[in-house]
Design an enzyme around this catalytic site. Structure first.
Site, PDB file in Angstrom:
ATOM      1  CG  ASP A 107      -2.127   1.614   1.366  1.00 56.72           C
ATOM      2  OD1 ASP A 107      -2.051   1.891   0.417  1.00 56.72           O
ATOM      3  OD2 ASP A 107      -2.554   2.098   2.378  1.00 56.72           O
ATOM      4  CG  HIS A 137      -5.200   4.082   2.958  1.00 56.14           C
ATOM      5  ND1 HIS A 137      -4.862   2.861   1.895  1.00 56.14           N
ATOM      6  CD2 HIS A 137      -5.855   3.904   2.872  1.00 56.14           C
ATOM      7  CE1 HIS A 137      -5.997   2.860   1.835  1.00 56.14           C
ATOM      8  NE2 HIS A 137      -6.667   3.793   2.064  1.00 56.14           N
TER       9      HIS A 137
END
Length: 560
Positions: free
Chosen positions: A199, A373
């Site tokens: 990510d 995130h």
């Protein structure tokens, strides 16, 4: 067979550049023959503003359709829409392979299939257990994100191990569930990782990402100050965030009412399996809102991205008969707009403010939303623990990929070891080696209220023209011998006001008649098709010359 006779190819069918619509393909080859395929995730994407009338976008699986006999399994990392919600559209076309994922994700997927009147069997995985899929082996690793039961996947192949690490942050104090399994992550690094897929959406933000626990305290602080209804909106799959709001509402003895189909469905599932405990006496229904004191109401509402016709949008526009915004009400946006959704979100904010609500969002209150995130330090720590030979940043745009490449360079890795991919660009892996491979053609598959894949480039172009330029209808009359009779009939919608319309359309009639009376080569249906095309083109030029606009001109011929 020696390891050198094996190779692995990675293909992102979605999930790169466009952030959402996650779907990744791993192929194992032996002696240049395709042996096995693993698919990871299968989610939806969100349309751009220019994609008028499109509800969402799903991955293009054309490449896989002649290889379904090689697909050994679909592995799912977590329950967010952009990782699971395209499954019902593609699952049978992919040969209905076995699915493996964590408990909460499995229940969300079952709910998705139930909407299509389908039942599926899903294996609920055990962390650390090794599963075999042909020549692949896979191990699920517990990770933290903005939803419980998030997993990373270690894929073991004959030429090396690949760490598939989508949406994550390293949250040491998650509101529900265990923290990241640092032992398994570090063990993967000790056993050597050929490639880390990571990510990269938070690669531009410094430091570590805030823990979800910070948001829970913010809910309490804001609820304590609210004299009216307390309304919180977030993604309907963000069970961790929803649970924190629920816990604050319980503390202040507010009735908890979920609004929006997806919000009701997901919270019901989470409640039934103990992920969202709520005292029965504090669970309310929409039709109770008007009869409760405002300071005893907590609404948890779907529509945080400003989606048209969502529960929040209807409240903002005054279209919900039970939940009316009044002075003293507070609306909390506990999610950031997905890139591209900013205008829709702030349009809803404006409507809520106009109706008297105190609206709080991340631009004015930092701790309303802790990103799911990882920031730069989260990313660096994952890199250090796995210590891969190669990298593929996923889940971000090109600028996020570029920043990820810089982070890897700061840690001493060569920039050439970081593959920045567009959708459909593949990477070949062999023992201690990786290089870019062939490009796999993909396109966006649009889904609207009427079907899947029916909306193409021309349809979108016509919709855009309709929205900005209007439409003109022209009917041409012919006898059975294909000879023109009478005058064309012209009407319009959304093109010109009544003032001046008669003069403009009078001139347009003359343009259409001139084309109609042109001598055709012969009396065939093709001539009428050509005449329709010529009338349309001539009128488009005429209207642009007269009004500076290009309406959509639709020409039909009728034989009398």
């Amino acid at each position: 067979m020696e390891k050198e006779n094996y190779k692995v190819r990675f293909i992102p069918i979605g999930g790169v550049i466009g952030v959402t619509k996650n779907m990744y393909v791993y192929e194992l080859y032996k002696d240049d023959q395709l042996q096995d395929i693993l698919v990871i995730d299968c989610g939806i994407g969100f349309p751009d503003e220019k994609d008028l009338g499109v509800d969402f976008v799903i991955p293009d699986i054309t490449y896989l359709l002649d290889k379904v006999d090689k697909i050994r399994a679909i592995l799912l990392t977590h329950g967010h829409e952009d990782h699971i919600s395209a499954l019902p559209y593609h699952y049978q076309k992919l040969g209905s392979p076995p699915m493996f994922t964590a408990k909460l994700t499995s229940l969300f997927i079952e709910g998705k299939f139930k909407e299509f009147n389908q039942k599926v069997d899903i294996t609920v995985v055990e962390d650390g257990k090794e599963y075999t899929f042909g020549g692949f082996k896979a191990q699920f690793i517990n990770m933290t994100h903005s939803i419980p039961d998030t997993k990373h996947i270690l894929i073991k192949t004959p030429i090396g191990n690949i760490y598939h690490g989508p949406d994550f942050k390293l949250d040491l104090t998650p509101p529900y569930g265990n923290p990241p399994d640092f032992y398994q992550i570090a063990k993967a690094g000790h056993d050597e990782v050929l490639c880390l897929l990571s990510d990269c959406l938070g690669s531009e933000r410094e430091g570590l990402t805030l823990s979800e626990a910070v948001v829970g305290q913010t809910f309490e602080d804001e609820m304590r100050k609210t004299k009216g209804k307390f309304i919180m909106t977030t993604f309907s799959s963000n069970i961790s965030r929803i649970r924190q709001c629920v816990e604050a509402a319980i503390k202040f003895n507010r009735k908890i009412i979920f609004m929006g189909r997806s919000m009701k469905d997901n919270t019901t599932i989470a409640n039934e399996i103990g992920y969202l405990p709520i005292p029965f006496t504090l669970i309310g229904k929409e039709d109770e809102i008007m009869n409760l004191p405002p300071n005893k109401v907590c609404l948890i509402v779907a529509g945080s991205q400003g989606q048209h016709n969502s529960a929040l949008s209807k409240i903002a526009m005054g279209q919900n008969r039970f939940a009316k915004i009044k002075n003293g009400d507070k609306v909390i946006f506990s999610s950031d707009p997905i890139p591209g959704n900013e205008n829709e979100v702030f349009a809803v904010v404006e409507d809520l403010v106009m109706k008297g609500a105190d609206v709080v969002y991340s631009d004015i209150q930092d701790q309303l939303h802790a990103s799911g995130h990882g920031n730069q330090e989260d990313i660096k720590l994952l890199i250090r623990m796995t210590n891969p030979k190669f990298f593929i940043p996923i889940g971000g745009t090109i600028r996020h990929q570029r920043q990820y490449q810089k982070l890897a360079a700061e840690l001493g890795y060569n920039k050439d070891t970081v593959f920045m991919l567009a959708e459909g660009e593949s990477v070949w892996f062999q023992k201690n080696d990786a290089h870019k491979g062939e490009f796999i053609e993909t396109r966006n598959i649009f889904v609207d209220a009427f079907g899947v894949g029916d909306v193409g480039t021309m349809v979108l172009k016509d919709r855009k023209t309709l929205s900005s330029e209007g439409i003109v209808f022209v009917v041409l009359l012919y006898d059975r011998k294909k000879q023109p009779i009478g005058k064309p009939i012209i009407t319009s919608r959304g093109f010109v006001f009544e003032k001046g319309e008669d003069r403009l359309f009078g001139q347009a009639l003359k343009v259409a008649e001139k084309v109609m009376k042109g001598k055709p080569k012969d009396s065939t249906a093709l001539d009428l098709m050509t005449i329709r095309k010529n009338v349309s083109g001539s009128l488009e030029e005429f209207f642009y010359k007269e009004r500076g606009r290009y309406p959509l001109v639709v020409v039909e011929t009728i034989e009398i």
